[in-house]
Design a protein around this motif. Structure first.
Motif, PDB file in Angstrom:
ATOM      1  N   PHE A  88      82.329  28.922  66.796  1.00  0.00           N
ATOM      2  CA  PHE A  88      81.019  29.372  66.335  1.00  0.00           C
ATOM      3  C   PHE A  88      81.004  29.446  64.817  1.00  0.00           C
ATOM      4  O   PHE A  88      81.964  29.899  64.203  1.00  0.00           O
ATOM      5  CB  PHE A  88      80.693  30.747  66.926  1.00  0.00           C
ATOM      6  CG  PHE A  88      80.705  30.736  68.431  1.00  0.00           C
ATOM      7  CD1 PHE A  88      79.645  30.202  69.144  1.00  0.00           C
ATOM      8  CD2 PHE A  88      81.790  31.231  69.135  1.00  0.00           C
ATOM      9  CE1 PHE A  88      79.661  30.169  70.528  1.00  0.00           C
ATOM     10  CE2 PHE A  88      81.817  31.210  70.511  1.00  0.00           C
ATOM     11  CZ  PHE A  88      80.757  30.675  71.212  1.00  0.00           C
ATOM     12  N   PRO A  89      79.898  29.021  64.208  1.00  0.00           N
ATOM     13  CA  PRO A  89      79.844  29.047  62.749  1.00  0.00           C
ATOM     14  C   PRO A  89      79.786  30.469  62.178  1.00  0.00           C
ATOM     15  O   PRO A  89      80.128  30.684  61.021  1.00  0.00           O
ATOM     16  CB  PRO A  89      78.564  28.281  62.416  1.00  0.00           C
ATOM     17  CG  PRO A  89      77.731  28.370  63.643  1.00  0.00           C
ATOM     18  CD  PRO A  89      78.698  28.463  64.795  1.00  0.00           C
ATOM     19  N   ARG A  90      79.390  31.418  63.025  1.00  0.00           N
ATOM     20  CA  ARG A  90      79.214  32.785  62.538  1.00  0.00           C
ATOM     21  C   ARG A  90      79.397  33.753  63.694  1.00  0.00           C
ATOM     22  O   ARG A  90      79.014  33.468  64.832  1.00  0.00           O
ATOM     23  CB  ARG A  90      77.794  32.923  61.973  1.00  0.00           C
ATOM     24  CG  ARG A  90      77.453  34.299  61.517  1.00  0.00           C
ATOM     25  CD  ARG A  90      76.083  34.359  60.899  1.00  0.00           C
ATOM     26  NE  ARG A  90      75.804  35.727  60.499  1.00  0.00           N
ATOM     27  CZ  ARG A  90      74.656  36.134  60.033  1.00  0.00           C
ATOM     28  NH1 ARG A  90      73.661  35.282  59.903  1.00  0.00           N
ATOM     29  NH2 ARG A  90      74.480  37.388  59.695  1.00  0.00           N
ATOM     30  N   LEU A  91      79.976  34.910  63.399  1.00  0.00           N
ATOM     31  CA  LEU A  91      80.044  36.008  64.354  1.00  0.00           C
ATOM     32  C   LEU A  91      79.164  37.130  63.813  1.00  0.00           C
ATOM     33  O   LEU A  91      79.189  37.425  62.620  1.00  0.00           O
ATOM     34  CB  LEU A  91      81.486  36.491  64.540  1.00  0.00           C
ATOM     35  CG  LEU A  91      82.447  35.486  65.161  1.00  0.00           C
ATOM     36  CD1 LEU A  91      83.862  36.064  65.200  1.00  0.00           C
ATOM     37  CD2 LEU A  91      82.000  35.083  66.555  1.00  0.00           C
ATOM     38  N   PHE A  92      78.388  37.738  64.695  1.00  0.00           N
ATOM     39  CA  PHE A  92      77.414  38.749  64.307  1.00  0.00           C
ATOM     40  C   PHE A  92      77.888  40.143  64.694  1.00  0.00           C
ATOM     41  O   PHE A  92      78.569  40.315  65.703  1.00  0.00           O
ATOM     42  CB  PHE A  92      76.072  38.506  65.026  1.00  0.00           C
ATOM     43  CG  PHE A  92      75.339  37.286  64.575  1.00  0.00           C
ATOM     44  CD1 PHE A  92      74.341  37.383  63.633  1.00  0.00           C
ATOM     45  CD2 PHE A  92      75.642  36.044  65.104  1.00  0.00           C
ATOM     46  CE1 PHE A  92      73.641  36.251  63.214  1.00  0.00           C
ATOM     47  CE2 PHE A  92      74.960  34.911  64.693  1.00  0.00           C
ATOM     48  CZ  PHE A  92      73.956  35.016  63.751  1.00  0.00           C
ATOM     49  N   THR A  93      77.449  41.115  63.926  1.00  0.00           N
ATOM     50  CA  THR A  93      77.495  42.500  64.372  1.00  0.00           C
ATOM     51  C   THR A  93      76.130  42.784  65.001  1.00  0.00           C
ATOM     52  O   THR A  93      75.175  42.000  64.824  1.00  0.00           O
ATOM     53  CB  THR A  93      77.716  43.472  63.197  1.00  0.00           C
ATOM     54  OG1 THR A  93      76.581  43.412  62.327  1.00  0.00           O
ATOM     55  CG2 THR A  93      79.008  43.146  62.434  1.00  0.00           C
ATOM     56  N   CYS A 147      61.867  24.061  65.893  1.00  0.00           N
ATOM     57  CA  CYS A 147      62.029  25.517  65.952  1.00  0.00           C
ATOM     58  C   CYS A 147      63.396  25.893  66.518  1.00  0.00           C
ATOM     59  O   CYS A 147      64.057  26.809  66.007  1.00  0.00           O
ATOM     60  CB  CYS A 147      60.926  26.155  66.798  1.00  0.00           C
ATOM     61  SG  CYS A 147      59.299  26.169  66.022  1.00  0.00           S
ATOM     62  N   VAL A 148      63.830  25.210  67.568  1.00  0.00           N
ATOM     63  CA  VAL A 148      65.141  25.495  68.164  1.00  0.00           C
ATOM     64  C   VAL A 148      66.245  25.199  67.143  1.00  0.00           C
ATOM     65  O   VAL A 148      67.179  25.991  66.989  1.00  0.00           O
ATOM     66  CB  VAL A 148      65.342  24.686  69.466  1.00  0.00           C
ATOM     67  CG1 VAL A 148      66.788  24.761  69.940  1.00  0.00           C
ATOM     68  CG2 VAL A 148      64.403  25.203  70.550  1.00  0.00           C
ATOM     69  N   ASN A 201      68.916  27.924  65.707  1.00  0.00           N
ATOM     70  CA  ASN A 201      70.358  27.675  65.763  1.00  0.00           C
ATOM     71  C   ASN A 201      70.992  27.626  64.370  1.00  0.00           C
ATOM     72  O   ASN A 201      72.179  27.932  64.218  1.00  0.00           O
ATOM     73  CB  ASN A 201      70.648  26.392  66.525  1.00  0.00           C
ATOM     74  CG  ASN A 201      70.337  26.510  68.003  1.00  0.00           C
ATOM     75  OD1 ASN A 201      70.247  27.590  68.562  1.00  0.00           O
ATOM     76  ND2 ASN A 201      70.157  25.373  68.644  1.00  0.00           N
ATOM     77  N   SER A 202      70.210  27.270  63.356  1.00  0.00           N
ATOM     78  CA  SER A 202      70.757  27.162  61.996  1.00  0.00           C
ATOM     79  C   SER A 202      71.215  28.515  61.447  1.00  0.00           C
ATOM     80  O   SER A 202      72.016  28.564  60.511  1.00  0.00           O
ATOM     81  CB  SER A 202      69.725  26.533  61.049  1.00  0.00           C
ATOM     82  OG  SER A 202      68.714  27.467  60.705  1.00  0.00           O
TER      83      SER A 202
END
Length: 149
Positions: free
Chosen positions: A7-12, A77-78, A82-83
């Motif tokens: 994954f390009p990013r992990l979120f809190t 939009c999708v 996703n970006s």
């Protein structure tokens, strides 16, 4: 199991919630375009006398300018959703997953249009059907030091 590198990013939870004001209008636009797409498709099927079960139906529908434009808008939009590093999962249900690190495991924070904020999570392999509230006491060990960021 998916790794962080997938994954390009992990979120809190806070980061995912902070992104919702940008995502809500995009999801609403997707849903509106899908509604319009269904109507336009039904109209073309009737007007052209197309067989709704025909294997080439989608190719025939894409020949219609309005349908092609709506498909492009949904895709745009999708792609924008996703970006941000989240994943537009159930386009027609307005579902978005946010990769998150829970202990040593990457899981998805899960949000659906109409929900006020991030309130659920699920393991990647469990999908939407495996959604659990963020603070699900049945699965939480009070001695466990893991947190949902």
């Amino acid at each position: 199991m998916e790794s962080q590198a997938s994954f390009p990013r992990l979120f809190t939870v806070i980061e995912a919630n902070d992104l919702l004001p940008k995502l809500r209008p995009l999801v609403e636009q997707v849903l509106e375009n899908i509604r319009r797409l269904k109507g336009a498709s039904e109209s073309v099927v009737r007007r052209e006398g197309l067989d709704p079960e025909a294997p080439n139906l989608m190719n025939r529908l894409r020949d219609d300018g309005e349908i092609a434009k709506l498909i492009g808008q949904v895709k745009g939009c999708v792609d924008e959703i996703n970006s941000y590093g989240c994943i537009c999962k159930g386009v027609e249900q307005g579902l978005i997953d946010f990769p998150c690190l829970l202990g040593a495991e990457v899981v998805f924070l899960c949000w659906q249009i109409g929900e006020p904020g991030i309130g659920y999570w699920h393991r990647i392999e469990d999908g939407f059907a495996g959604r659990k509230p963020l603070l699900d006491n049945e699965t939480s060990d009070p001695n466990d030091k893991m947190s949902y960021h």
